[in-house]
Design an enzyme around this catalytic site. Structure first.
Site, mmCIF file in Angstrom:
data_model
loop_
_atom_site.group_PDB
_atom_site.id
_atom_site.type_symbol
_atom_site.label_atom_id
_atom_site.label_comp_id
_atom_site.label_asym_id
_atom_site.label_seq_id
_atom_site.Cartn_x
_atom_site.Cartn_y
_atom_site.Cartn_z
ATOM 1 N N TYR A 117 11.134 -3.308 3.356
ATOM 2 C CA TYR A 117 10.553 -4.306 2.736
ATOM 3 C C TYR A 117 11.127 -5.396 2.113
ATOM 4 C CZ TYR A 117 6.716 -0.868 3.373
ATOM 5 O OH TYR A 117 5.990 0.224 3.835
ATOM 6 N N ASP B 249 -15.987 -2.988 2.628
ATOM 7 C CA ASP B 249 -17.214 -3.320 2.077
ATOM 8 C C ASP B 249 -17.290 -4.379 1.280
ATOM 9 O OD1 ASP B 249 -18.138 -1.421 3.887
ATOM 10 O OD2 ASP B 249 -18.816 0.277 2.258
ATOM 11 N N HIS C 203 0.460 -8.361 5.761
ATOM 12 C CA HIS C 203 1.549 -7.140 5.729
ATOM 13 C C HIS C 203 2.930 -7.695 5.929
ATOM 14 C CE1 HIS C 203 -1.748 -4.285 6.002
ATOM 15 N NE2 HIS C 203 -2.333 -5.008 6.995
ATOM 16 N N LEU C 204 3.584 -7.229 5.098
ATOM 17 C CA LEU C 204 5.136 -7.556 5.142
ATOM 18 C C LEU C 204 5.976 -6.983 6.358
ATOM 19 C CD1 LEU C 204 6.056 -6.080 1.482
ATOM 20 C CD2 LEU C 204 6.040 -8.588 2.521
ATOM 21 N N ARG D 159 -0.815 3.567 11.089
ATOM 22 C CA ARG D 159 -0.898 2.326 10.402
ATOM 23 C C ARG D 159 -1.226 1.264 11.546
ATOM 24 N NH1 ARG D 159 2.585 2.997 5.789
ATOM 25 N NH2 ARG D 159 3.992 4.418 6.386
HETATM 26 O O1 CA2 Z 1 3.803 -3.913 5.535
HETATM 27 C C1 CA2 Z 1 3.090 -3.651 4.596
HETATM 28 O O2 CA2 Z 1 2.884 -5.147 3.843
HETATM 29 C C2 CA2 Z 1 2.268 -2.702 4.099
HETATM 30 O O3 CA2 Z 1 0.784 -3.023 3.603
HETATM 31 C C3 CA2 Z 1 2.759 -1.867 3.184
HETATM 32 C C4 CA2 Z 1 2.138 -0.596 2.831
HETATM 33 C C5 CA2 Z 1 2.079 0.335 3.929
HETATM 34 O O4 CA2 Z 1 1.205 1.431 3.476
HETATM 35 C C6 CA2 Z 1 1.272 -0.655 5.021
HETATM 36 O O5 CA2 Z 1 0.819 0.268 6.239
HETATM 37 C C7 CA2 Z 1 1.949 -1.811 5.400
HETATM 38 C C8 CA2 Z 1 2.976 0.400 1.795
HETATM 39 C C9 CA2 Z 1 3.633 -0.771 0.389
HETATM 40 C C10 CA2 Z 1 4.597 0.108 -0.211
HETATM 41 O O6 CA2 Z 1 5.440 -1.010 -0.364
HETATM 42 C C11 CA2 Z 1 6.735 -0.463 -1.044
HETATM 43 C C12 CA2 Z 1 7.687 -1.438 -1.293
HETATM 44 C C13 CA2 Z 1 8.918 -0.962 -1.528
HETATM 45 C C14 CA2 Z 1 9.141 0.317 -1.725
HETATM 46 C C15 CA2 Z 1 8.420 1.412 -1.462
HETATM 47 C C16 CA2 Z 1 7.058 0.907 -0.947
#
Ligand code: CA2
Length: 149
Positions: free
Chosen positions: A22, A87, A100-101, A111
């Site tokens: 991330y 909703d 999404h990142l 996902r």
């Molecule tokens: O890619 C994304 O932005 C997501 O929304 C991130 C979510 C994941 O469940 C989606 O499938 C994709 C997870 C967010 C968790 O973020 C973290 C950041 C740093 C360390 C751990 C988790």
């Protein structure tokens, strides 16, 4: 014009945990930079992160009540589970960009599906924190194109 930027569960860990997935920038830094960009585009943003589904839904309702023009949301894990969040977005009928990142389509099968995508203007996925800037431009463009229609 006011836009709401919502970040869902665990995104408060950005820059702190799993930087190889991330990135190294914290959510606070990403949101600060976005506010500067928004300002230069003559937009105002309000940012909100929550680990709770109902909190995010309350903010979506508030966006409607307080006449925000649109929403940018990274729903985190709720992307793949939350009919209630979907909703709320379809209920308020505000143009919403999903961001999404990571590229959710290049990751685990679970996902690949988003409950949010069908009620969003579009989805930006896989460009890291730059995705928030892209989402801002995309939402601004979408709002401009609906003006006077
Ligand atoms: O890619 C994304 O932005 C997501 O929304 C991130 C979510 C994941 O469940 C989606 O499938 C994709 C997870 C967010 C968790 O973020 C973290 C950041 C740093 C360390 C751990 C988790």
């Amino acid at each position: 014009m006011k836009l709401m930027i919502l970040n869902g569960p665990n995104l408060n860990l950005l820059g702190i945990r799993e930087p190889e997935v991330y990135g190294y920038t914290t959510l606070e830094e990403v949101m600060e930079n976005l506010a500067v960009e928004a300002d230069s585009l003559d937009l105002e943003i309000e940012t909100y992160q929550s680990n709770h589904e109902g909190d995010l839904i309350d903010q979506i309702h508030r966006a409607k009540r307080e006449k925000f023009a649109g929403i940018i949301i990274n729903p985190g894990g709720y992307t793949h589970t939350s009919i209630a969040l979907r909703d709320a977005i379809s209920g308020v009928d505000l143009p919403t960009v999903e961001i999404h990142l990571s590229n959710i389509h290049a990751r685990e099968q679970f996902r690949h599906h988003s409950y949010i995508a069908p009620v969003a203007v579009g989805q930006i996925s896989g460009f890291g924190t730059y995705g928030y800037s892209l989402a801002l431009l995309a939402l601004m463009n979408n709002l401009k194109n609906r003006d006077g229609k």
